[in-house]
Design a protein around this motif. Sequence first.
Motif, PDB file in Angstrom:
ATOM      1  N   ASP A   1       0.813  -1.215   0.000  1.00 22.89           N
ATOM      2  CA  ASP A   1       0.000   0.000   0.000  1.00 22.89           C
ATOM      3  C   ASP A   1       0.851   1.272   0.000  1.00 22.89           C
ATOM      4  O   ASP A   1       0.411   2.328   0.428  1.00 22.89           O
ATOM      5  N   THR A   2       2.113   1.133  -0.462  1.00 20.79           N
ATOM      6  CA  THR A   2       2.935   2.317  -0.700  1.00 20.79           C
ATOM      7  C   THR A   2       3.580   2.169  -2.079  1.00 20.79           C
ATOM      8  O   THR A   2       3.525   1.103  -2.692  1.00 20.79           O
ATOM      9  N   HIS A   3       4.193   3.266  -2.566  1.00 20.81           N
ATOM     10  CA  HIS A   3       4.796   3.248  -3.899  1.00 20.81           C
ATOM     11  C   HIS A   3       5.938   2.244  -3.940  1.00 20.81           C
ATOM     12  O   HIS A   3       6.806   2.237  -3.067  1.00 20.81           O
ATOM     13  N   GLY A   4       5.960   1.397  -4.981  1.00 20.11           N
ATOM     14  CA  GLY A   4       7.039   0.430  -5.130  1.00 20.11           C
ATOM     15  C   GLY A   4       6.606  -0.698  -6.040  1.00 20.11           C
ATOM     16  O   GLY A   4       5.406  -0.834  -6.329  1.00 20.11           O
ATOM     17  N   ASN A   5       7.552  -1.474  -6.527  1.00 22.20           N
ATOM     18  CA  ASN A   5       7.251  -2.619  -7.412  1.00 22.20           C
ATOM     19  C   ASN A   5       6.354  -2.201  -8.570  1.00 22.20           C
ATOM     20  O   ASN A   5       5.404  -2.927  -8.919  1.00 22.20           O
TER      21      ASN A   5
ATOM     22  N   ILE B   1       0.600  -5.549 -16.546  1.00 15.32           N
ATOM     23  CA  ILE B   1       2.037  -5.631 -16.877  1.00 15.32           C
ATOM     24  C   ILE B   1       2.800  -5.538 -15.561  1.00 15.32           C
ATOM     25  O   ILE B   1       2.688  -4.541 -14.845  1.00 15.32           O
ATOM     26  N   ARG B   2       3.513  -6.584 -15.237  1.00 14.16           N
ATOM     27  CA  ARG B   2       4.154  -6.721 -13.942  1.00 14.16           C
ATOM     28  C   ARG B   2       5.621  -6.291 -13.951  1.00 14.16           C
ATOM     29  O   ARG B   2       6.321  -6.532 -14.928  1.00 14.16           O
ATOM     30  N   HIS B   3       6.043  -5.712 -12.851  1.00  9.58           N
ATOM     31  CA  HIS B   3       7.472  -5.432 -12.654  1.00  9.58           C
ATOM     32  C   HIS B   3       8.251  -6.753 -12.673  1.00  9.58           C
ATOM     33  O   HIS B   3       7.680  -7.825 -12.437  1.00  9.58           O
ATOM     34  N   THR B   4       9.557  -6.662 -12.931  1.00 10.57           N
ATOM     35  CA  THR B   4      10.421  -7.845 -12.859  1.00 10.57           C
ATOM     36  C   THR B   4      11.573  -7.539 -11.915  1.00 10.57           C
ATOM     37  O   THR B   4      11.640  -6.446 -11.340  1.00 10.57           O
TER      38      THR B   4
END
Length: 455
Positions: free
Chosen positions: A44-48, A69-72
């Motif tokens: 629930d915070t900015h990241g990934n 589209i997912r982070h890697t």
Amino acid sequence: DRATTHLRPVAHFTAHDTWLNDPNGLVFHDGTWHLFFQNNPHGDTHGNMSWGHATSTDLVTWTEQPVAIRHTDTEEIFSGSAVVDEKNTAGFAGPGQTALVAIYTSAYRPTHPTLAGRQAQSLAYSLDDGRTWTRYEGNPVLDRESADFRDPKVFWYDGADGDGYWVMAAVEAADRQVVLYRSDDLKQWHHLSTFGPAHATGGVWECPDLFPLSVRGTDRARWVMIVSLNPGGVAGGSGVQYFVGDFDGTTFVPDGPGGGPQGADWLDHGRDYYAPVSFNGVADGRRLTVGWASNWDYANDTPTAPWRSAMSLARELELVRTTDGRDRVVQRPVLPEEPRDGLVVHEVEVPTDEGRRHEIVLHGDGPDAVVLTVDAAARTLTGDRRRSGDTEFHPAFPSVDTAPLHDAGATVDLTVVVDGCVLEVFACGGLTALTQLVFPSTPLTRVTVREVAAA
Ligand code: FRU
């Protein structure tokens, strides 16, 4: 969770139990509005950063879909846009298929073997109406060897000779510049021109948009460039300026004398409106935007759970010529057609003769309230949320935000939308907008309008 349930809006999009920021890839296709968004699928915070996904058929009822589209391990997926590739210019579609193509920023992590720390533009495509996405194997498609090159907005430009091409507006954020590129196939890009720095430059430039917009009552259209900046926004922290001008397919030239933040026009005067961009694929000529209703000053600290952050309502844009001879943007929110529990819309009109001052007090059952003031002498609208409930979570939050009232006549009309933690106010037919977050202990469903002594 129970304590913040009443803060979750019912017509503004929120993710079920995760973080969101900028709207991404806004596109209308086959009867469906797609809202992709900056999302942390794990928190629930900015990241990934990844592209979350939501769909709607009316812009006010959203269904969250699986992450698109997912982070890697080596790459985060930052903001960008999506287009319907009708002519299959990129060649992603097979016979009888239409590809949706996402153009996003690859923000390479320190772990990337060759591009660590860099930001470049990449493609992904969907052949099933946005449900599943495949990354293009030739990514990135546009790399300036920059650490701050991001937020590509791509649109189809109809050339004068009927020979159209794709145009990308992206930022060199730290340089306060919008860079324009063209392409025939979304894969090979050629630099057209560079715009900026101009007007407000007190922060990095982010999330640009560029589109034609008709001037009400005429058959003319002008070009509007939207530039978000953080910090340096008009109300403090994150804010959104816009430029009206002309675009000839190569260069954007803004109207009037440039120079200085005083010359800037602002899409919103509250502290909680950022990164708005417009939908692609809208065939009926409407220009519709969605923004993120927060501010980087305190976005990670707002007191809701398990979700954090909401989008603005969709807004329909138009230009009007004001009496000072300038073309300015007016915005009208898209609202549910039927009344909806938890959403309140007040239409208020107050007189402006003899410099009178009126307060529009938004309140609920408890002591928490937001005070909107229309000051006819000063020609301003202010939103005071200093006693609106939970304001202590960050020192920049308890604020009084001030907006100018252009062309106010004998009365000022206000459309006040209260939906959970989001308050959006539109004045003077939408020439002025003011968006503020509020975290009251009970919903601010009621309104009291009263005249107060002139300041
Ligand atoms: C704007 C922004 C963009 C970036 C994204 C990252 O809010 O900083 O410039 O692409 O958020 O989440």
